[in-house]
Design a protein around this motif. Sequence first.
Motif, short mmCIF file in Angstrom:
data_model
loop_
_atom_site.label_atom_id
_atom_site.label_comp_id
_atom_site.label_asym_id
_atom_site.label_seq_id
_atom_site.Cartn_x
_atom_site.Cartn_y
_atom_site.Cartn_z
N ALA A 37 0.60 -1.46 0.36
CA ALA A 37 0.16 -0.57 0.37
C ALA A 37 1.23 1.75 0.36
CB ALA A 37 -0.99 0.09 1.29
N PRO A 38 1.08 1.80 -0.95
CA PRO A 38 1.38 3.46 -1.25
C PRO A 38 1.42 3.94 0.67
CG PRO A 38 0.25 3.55 -2.72
CD PRO A 38 -0.60 2.45 -2.21
N SER A 39 2.69 4.34 0.59
CA SER A 39 2.79 5.19 2.20
C SER A 39 2.64 6.29 1.79
CB SER A 39 4.31 5.06 2.20
OG SER A 39 4.46 4.11 2.56
N ALA A 40 1.58 7.40 3.07
CA ALA A 40 2.09 8.70 3.17
C ALA A 40 3.12 9.24 3.68
CB ALA A 40 0.77 9.27 4.53
N PRO A 41 3.60 10.07 3.11
CA PRO A 41 4.85 10.08 2.35
C PRO A 41 5.02 11.44 3.85
CG PRO A 41 4.21 11.39 1.68
CD PRO A 41 3.14 10.59 1.60
N THR A 42 6.12 11.17 4.80
CA THR A 42 6.77 12.34 5.38
C THR A 42 7.57 12.97 4.63
OG1 THR A 42 7.76 11.03 7.40
CG2 THR A 42 8.10 12.87 7.55
N TRP A 43 7.23 14.48 4.68
CA TRP A 43 7.89 15.59 4.24
C TRP A 43 8.65 16.12 4.91
CZ3 TRP A 43 6.34 17.02 -1.09
CH2 TRP A 43 5.07 16.52 -1.60
N ASP A 44 9.61 17.08 3.87
CA ASP A 44 11.16 17.68 4.21
C ASP A 44 10.73 19.09 3.59
OD1 ASP A 44 13.83 18.72 4.69
OD2 ASP A 44 14.65 16.37 4.81
N PRO A 45 10.66 20.32 4.09
CA PRO A 45 10.32 21.50 3.55
C PRO A 45 12.24 21.81 3.51
CG PRO A 45 9.57 21.01 5.78
CD PRO A 45 10.53 19.97 5.79
N GLN A 46 12.98 21.04 3.88
CA GLN A 46 14.58 21.98 3.34
C GLN A 46 14.45 21.61 2.18
OE1 GLN A 46 16.44 22.38 6.81
NE2 GLN A 46 17.83 23.78 5.80
N GLN A 47 13.70 19.75 2.08
CA GLN A 47 14.61 19.56 0.19
C GLN A 47 14.12 19.73 -0.42
OE1 GLN A 47 16.91 17.18 -0.63
NE2 GLN A 47 16.13 17.67 -2.73
N TYR A 48 12.74 19.80 -0.11
CA TYR A 48 11.77 21.50 -0.96
C TYR A 48 11.70 22.05 -1.04
CZ TYR A 48 7.01 22.55 -2.96
OH TYR A 48 5.89 22.83 -3.81
N LEU A 49 12.25 23.07 -0.83
CA LEU A 49 12.82 24.66 -1.14
C LEU A 49 14.22 24.77 -1.56
CD1 LEU A 49 11.50 26.20 2.31
CD2 LEU A 49 10.53 25.92 0.25
N ARG A 50 14.94 23.35 -1.87
CA ARG A 50 16.33 23.89 -2.50
C ARG A 50 16.16 23.99 -3.73
NH1 ARG A 50 21.16 20.64 -0.49
NH2 ARG A 50 20.88 20.21 -3.14
N HIS A 51 14.66 23.52 -4.83
CA HIS A 51 14.56 24.69 -5.32
C HIS A 51 13.19 25.72 -6.18
CE1 HIS A 51 17.16 21.33 -7.57
NE2 HIS A 51 17.14 20.57 -6.60
N ALA A 52 13.20 26.52 -4.88
CA ALA A 52 12.06 26.78 -4.70
C ALA A 52 12.00 28.25 -5.71
CB ALA A 52 11.95 27.78 -3.48
N GLY A 53 12.93 28.53 -6.44
CA GLY A 53 12.74 29.82 -7.81
C GLY A 53 11.99 28.98 -9.00
N HIS A 54 12.26 27.88 -9.32
CA HIS A 54 11.49 27.37 -10.14
C HIS A 54 10.10 26.33 -9.72
CE1 HIS A 54 14.85 26.25 -13.17
NE2 HIS A 54 15.80 25.98 -12.43
N ARG A 55 10.29 26.24 -8.76
CA ARG A 55 8.70 25.34 -7.60
C ARG A 55 7.65 27.22 -7.51
NH1 ARG A 55 9.70 20.19 -6.29
NH2 ARG A 55 10.97 19.38 -5.70
N THR A 56 8.43 27.86 -7.49
CA THR A 56 7.18 28.97 -7.63
C THR A 56 7.31 29.61 -9.03
OG1 THR A 56 8.52 29.96 -5.63
CG2 THR A 56 7.50 30.82 -6.05
#
Length: 285
Positions: free
Chosen positions: A15-34
């Motif tokens: 069964a797919p897991s509900a992930p644990t999120w890492d804000p720091q990792q997510y924001l490493r590409h904040a410019g492209h994601r924004t």
Amino acid sequence: MYSDTAHAGTPTSTAPSAPTWDPQQYLRHAGHRTRPFLDLLARIPELPTSPARIADLGCGPGNVTELLTTRWSEAVITGFDLSPEMLQRATEQYAGPTAGGGSLDFRHGDIAGWLPEEPYDLIVSNAALQWVPSHPGSFGAWINGLRPGGTFAFQIPGNFTAPSHALLAQLCDAPRWRSRLAGHGARYIHLLEPAEYLARFTELGCTADVWETTYHQLLHGPDPVLDWVKGTALRPVLTALGDDREAVDAFLTEYRDLLRAAYPSGPRGTVFPFRRIFAVARKEA
């Protein structure tokens, strides 16, 4: 950052897991994601009341939610998210009064079952609804929760047939990983095409603006596509593998090698095409 009724199980769970999120990792590409959110924001019409009431569904670390205050500084804005890690970061960095006399706050909320508890002028979602298989079924309730002349707007990734995701799905289903990861890399068949989103909104009586854009992003650094997906698509896989460091390293090595072949590095970086789907639906005034 998203809703999923499945939770991480034993090492043999499929069964797919509900992930644990890492804000720091997510924001490493904040410019492209924004950038896609800024493009979405530019197409949102004026809101019917001032100060406006705004909800951001799947607000993540809050950096995009905060951008709403630059256009509607007097608004009362609430970001909703399921991830404690993301909410902590958002609250610490951005919660409080805004320059125009409005306010910004963040609340725990499962957007799969979220219903407007009061009339909103704008309900917006940035790169979150792809995690919610039932999201098209919520459009009617969300539109009903808008004031006359209010807007529902979102953008989602539309790149789930791209090598980054196709290779991930194949690897999760490979003999070595199938017992632990089958289903973790192929979650996105519920996404609609732009014309289907347009039809949904026009059926609901909205004036709709739906489009798609492919951003040809130039990423930098060693294995930048792997670094990108560590913040998003890889989160369920990493959560499922948990503290098994040997398995995590082995999986990432295999996936890294596949990504290197699919996205070769050039003299000025690695080109990473990324398709996004946008929709802006305005309720009749």
